[in-house]
Design an enzyme around this catalytic site. Structure first.
Site, short mmCIF file in Angstrom:
data_model
loop_
_atom_site.label_atom_id
_atom_site.label_comp_id
_atom_site.label_asym_id
_atom_site.label_seq_id
_atom_site.Cartn_x
_atom_site.Cartn_y
_atom_site.Cartn_z
N GLY A 115 31.53 -115.12 86.14
CA GLY A 115 32.13 -114.43 87.28
C GLY A 115 31.21 -113.32 87.75
O GLY A 115 30.95 -113.18 88.95
N ALA A 116 30.72 -112.54 86.79
CA ALA A 116 29.85 -111.41 87.12
C ALA A 116 29.14 -110.98 85.85
O ALA A 116 29.46 -111.44 84.77
CB ALA A 116 30.67 -110.25 87.69
N GLU A 138 27.38 -107.43 83.90
CA GLU A 138 27.44 -105.97 83.90
C GLU A 138 26.09 -105.27 83.80
O GLU A 138 25.98 -104.27 83.10
CB GLU A 138 28.33 -105.53 82.74
CG GLU A 138 27.80 -105.84 81.32
CD GLU A 138 28.27 -107.15 80.73
OE1 GLU A 138 28.66 -108.05 81.50
OE2 GLU A 138 28.26 -107.27 79.49
N HIS A 198 36.27 -104.67 85.82
CA HIS A 198 35.82 -105.14 84.50
C HIS A 198 34.35 -104.79 84.29
O HIS A 198 33.96 -104.25 83.24
CB HIS A 198 36.05 -106.66 84.44
CG HIS A 198 35.55 -107.35 83.21
ND1 HIS A 198 36.40 -107.90 82.27
CD2 HIS A 198 34.30 -107.61 82.76
CE1 HIS A 198 35.68 -108.44 81.30
NE2 HIS A 198 34.40 -108.29 81.59
N GLU A 199 33.52 -105.09 85.29
CA GLU A 199 32.09 -104.81 85.14
C GLU A 199 31.84 -103.30 85.08
O GLU A 199 30.94 -102.85 84.38
CB GLU A 199 31.30 -105.44 86.29
CG GLU A 199 31.51 -106.95 86.48
CD GLU A 199 31.39 -107.75 85.19
OE1 GLU A 199 30.54 -107.40 84.34
OE2 GLU A 199 32.15 -108.73 85.03
N HIS A 252 32.41 -102.06 81.67
CA HIS A 252 31.26 -102.38 80.81
C HIS A 252 30.18 -101.31 80.86
O HIS A 252 29.34 -101.23 79.95
CB HIS A 252 30.61 -103.69 81.27
CG HIS A 252 31.20 -104.91 80.64
ND1 HIS A 252 31.42 -105.03 79.28
CD2 HIS A 252 31.57 -106.10 81.18
CE1 HIS A 252 31.91 -106.24 79.03
NE2 HIS A 252 32.02 -106.90 80.16
N GLU A 306 33.81 -107.32 75.50
CA GLU A 306 34.68 -108.08 76.40
C GLU A 306 36.16 -107.72 76.29
O GLU A 306 36.87 -107.64 77.28
CB GLU A 306 34.47 -109.58 76.21
CG GLU A 306 33.06 -110.04 76.56
CD GLU A 306 32.60 -109.59 77.95
OE1 GLU A 306 33.44 -109.21 78.78
OE2 GLU A 306 31.37 -109.59 78.18
#
Ligand SMILES: [Zn+2]
Length: 819
Positions: A256-257, A259, A290-291, A294, A313
């Site tokens: 998805g992505a 970090e 979310h990123e 991180h 995670e």
């Protein structure tokens, strides 16, 4: 290529310290190769000792250690031996490297929309040595000084702030200490939008052909970014340390992505071209958050080795949902967590490959890749929610801040995190950690009408998991009771109203458990579901129907009945779309006998049409319903009308992505000839359009089309990671079992072979998507089991096979029980 082992990493980290990395990349040498010059300054605490450098070049022009040349021919399996080290050392490597096309390393992609090329670095998990020479392990962090030579029309974005030194040369400011796996450079004619917040410069970048989408979506994304920064700054009490914050939407991205500090990369499908549901925007917001989480958990403090992946995670997942639910418009984001993420995690927990959240063995870097699963994300986040309930939010936040401060710019591990939590909470967390973090397995909770709450623990994973949860009851949609419980031991008494129409164990979805519904609740479910106002409780009920079906305790026809009746009344679009997806993609095609599939799809189509009729035109729910209708209807007139732009649901006029759904539907029904697919491709000369055409061709049900698609998938070495996914998805979306049956044997023969030219991260996905999930027969189980035992099957492919096999066995068991 051998993968670095934990023991090798530990020895190397004991021997050396990396002081500085200087990397010069020359991206102006054509589409195949780039130049890479690396200077590494490092110290060694045992002068005279030897170690090795990681690098995987196409060719190596020069290597010098402390001024003495080393023969590049000594590189073996991606390792260059370095002997006779001094206390202070400099190694310099001048090499030529290859661009990748599988999303790992320095990926180069051609945009058919305008003919431009784009490059981005995705060095996770161990691809850094394909871009520059390095000591590739998460606990040898160092500051990076990077320069990039690029064509004049390109812009460069990276971890450090990029400034143009001359027409072709970009210098990136020196970074704070970074681990190799999150160093990145993005280069190409990217277009950019800028903003700033709280002293942090923000940028969002995308391909030039996505400029319109970028401009349309950037305001919402900047807003979530700012809200998340404020939330994390106040929660962690540690400032974001990495300078500017750039978010780059890149093509053909596997995850998805990613970090990368100061330069997060995202899959660019998240810049939705057409209409998007609220859930899609929620998910993207959650990924942004979310990123960002991180930046603290993963980047500022990095796990020492991959076996503490959960410190990255589980935390990012938990912190992101906490941030979106408290600091953004998505106050209900935990509903999506329950129906999307937890369902993923429960499936992982039911598979033989399940593992503890923390400390699951990662003897080498490649095996760690297998732990990027529903356990490390969804279960880990759920367990952290339980920890907050267990020790209280203030103690949890204080423990987090202490942990971050004491390990900043370094590394951490489970014991150090627990020590910080114990210190902050004043509690011994040993038992709690053993039960929840260090033992696999998910309990089943049930409440009977006498108020007995029972916990059934899986026999393979015995543990005394203490559950902090609540139980609620509803009648005619109104809540008639809600009771908090701490379940210690196998059962407890709960105060409840036995006359409630439905009783919901774990109604607030606080704990990690699958739930069984009592018989009265099941009988009332379809009628009650649409009336219950609390979307979290509805999500738990929907989730119980789905997991019950997968576990074999619920007849799949019951799941279909409930959905057909209650789905139209579901007001949350995440629940609406996730339940539909579970039915259309898994329950109907694999749990029902072949003869039941068409009538079942017709019922779903009817339910979707019902939703379209009753909800506000153009709303998120209408959009979900239109997509489900396109995926399930067999009405050629409707589909052809939509293709020609007639009678389209509101908001879908000119929506190219919806148009592809319609093309795929026609293809599955055998109604898409070459001219139709070519016309669709001609009206969408983009990366997405190219993939749409591949999926459509592979989705045609006839034997020649299936044969063509399978050969493209398994023998054409020029196919990119995304093209392989598109082919595999189309392939298994149609066709009779008779047509598809031979491909179960072909799967086990052909797919492992792809490891010769497809990277592990990409191949693991292909192996899951290409799995013969439609051939629900004992022979498939035997074939796959035999393949999993073969030594030529990579660990990642074996894992994908095992996980998909576990789902197939659930379908087989359900068929045997409920047929
Ligand atoms: Zn993550």
């Amino acid at each position: 290529m051998p993968s670095l082992t934990r023991d090798e990493a530990r020895q190397r980290a004991q021997l050396i310290t990396v002081d500085r990395m200087e990397v010069d990349l020359d991206l102006d040498r054509g589409a195949e190769h780039f130049g890479s010059t690396t200077r590494i300054t490092f110290s060694c605490n045992e002068p005279g000792a030897a170690t090795f450098l990681d690098l995987r070049p196409v060719s190596c022009e020069r290597i010098e250690l402390n001024g003495t040349p080393i023969d590049p021919a000594t590189i073996t399996d991606g390792r260059l031996p370095l002997a006779d080290l001094r206390a202070e050392n400099t190694v310099e490597v001048v090499a030529t490297m290859a661009y990748s096309h599988d999303g790992q390393g320095l990926h180069r992609s051609h945009d058919p929309a305008d003919g431009e090329d784009y490059v981005y670095g995705h060095l996770f998990l161990d691809a850094a040595p394909t871009v520059f020479a390095c000591f590739d392990q998460p606990d040898l962090k160092a500051p990076y000084s990077v320069t990039v030579r690029a064509p004049e029309t390109w812009v460069v974005v990276g971890n450090g702030r990029a400034t143009r030194a001359d027409d072709n040369l970009w210098r990136l400011s020196e970074t704070l200490p970074l681990a190799t796996y999150f160093v990145t450079v993005c280069a190409g004619p990217y277009v950019s939008l800028h903003d700033s917040h709280d002293g942090i410069e923000l940028g969002i970048h995308a391909r030039r052909s996505l400029q319109g989408e970028l401009e349309r979506h950037a305001p919402q994304m900047f807003e979530v970014t700012k809200q998340s920064f404020d939330h994390f700054h106040s929660t962690f009490d540690v400032r974001y340390p990495f300078g500017d914050y750039d978010q780059v939407f890149v093509p053909e991205f596997n995850a998805g992505a990613m970090e990368n500090p100061g330069c997060v990369t995202f899959r660019d499908q998240m810049l939705f071209r057409g209409a998007a549901t609220r859930e899609q925007v929620l998910q993207r917001s959650n990924t942004i958050s979310h990123e960002m989480a991180h930046m603290w958990f993963g980047d500022l403090v990095t796990m020492r080795w991959w076996d503490d992946l959960w410190l990255n995670e589980s935390f990012a997942e938990f912190m992101a949902y906490t941030a979106t639910s408290t600091a953004t418009e998505f106050t209900d984001s935990w509903v999506e967590f329950g129906i999307a993420r937890k369902q993923w995690g429960y499936a992982a927990e039911r598979a033989p490959s399940t593992h503890p959240v923390a400390g699951s063995p990662a003897p080498d870097a490649h095996s760690a890749l297998e732990n990027f699963d529903g356990i490390s994300y969804a279960k880990g986040a759920s367990v952290l929610r339980q920890l907050v309930a267990h020790v209280g939010k203030d103690a949890f936040d204080a423990g987090v801040t202490a942990y971050l401060r004491s390990h900043a710019h370094g590394n951490g591990e489970l014991a150090e995190f627990l020590a910080a939590m114990e210190q902050a909470s004043g509690r011994d967390l040993g038992d709690w950690s053993r039960a929840w973090l260090e033992t696999a397995g998910v309990d089943v909770l049930a409440v009977d009408r006498d108020g007995t709450l029972t916990r059934t623990t899986p026999s393979q994973y015995p543990a005394d998991r203490v559950h902090t949860l609540d139980v609620a009851g509803f009648t005619d949609g109104a809540q008639v009771f809600r009771t908090d419980v701490v379940l210690e031991g196998p059962s407890a008494q709960v105060g409840l109203d036995a006359a409630a129409a439905v009783v919901v164990p774990n109604a607030g979805d606080l704990t990690w458990a699958q739930v069984d519904l009592d018989e009265t609740t099941r009988g009332n479910l379809a009628r009650e579901l649409p009336m219950i106002e609390d979307p979290v409780a509805r999500g738990v009920l929907w989730g119980a129907v789905l997991t019950g079906t997968y576990r074999g305790t619920v007849d799949p026809r019951f799941a279909l009945d409930v959905a057909a009746e209650a789905w139209a009344g579901e007001s949350d679009d995440a629940l609406l779309s996730r339940v539909a997806l579970a039915l259309t993609d898994r329950i109907v095609p694999t749990f029902l006998a072949e003869g039941e599939v068409t009538p079942a799809r017709a019922r779903l189509a009817e339910a979707a049409a019902g939703v379209l009729d009753r909800v506000e035109p153009g709303s998120a729910r209408a959009l979900v319903a239109a997509r489900v209708l396109a995926a399930t209807t067999t009405d050629e007139t409707v589909l052809r009308g939509w293709l020609d732009g007639r009678d389209l649901p509101v908001g879908l006029d000119g929506d190219t992505d919806f148009r592809w759904l319609v093309v795929h539907a026609l293809a599955r029904l055998g109604l898409a000839d070459d001219a139709l697919i070519e016309a669709a491709e001609a009206s969408d000369r983009t990366l997405t359009g190219r993939l749409g055409g591949l999926t459509a061709r592979a989705a045609r049900p006839g034997t020649p089309d299936k044969e063509w698609a399978w050969r493209e998938l398994t023998t054409n070495r020029d196919r990119s990671n995304y093209e392989l996914n598109a082919l595999a998805t189309g392939f298994w979306s149609s066709g009779s079992v008779e047509t598809l049956r031979p491909y179960a044997a072909r799967y086990v023969d052909d797919i492992p072979h792809l490891a010769q030219w497809v990277g592990a991260d990409a191949l693991d996905r292909v192996a899951a998507l290409a799995f013969p999930s439609r051939v629900v027969e004992p022979e498939t189980v035997e074939l796959v089991r035999a393949a999993m035992a073969r030594p030529d099957v990579t660990a990642g492919v074996r894992r994908s096979m095992g996980d998909e096999l576990s789902k197939l066995e659930e379908a087989l068991a359900s068929r045997a029980r409920w047929a």
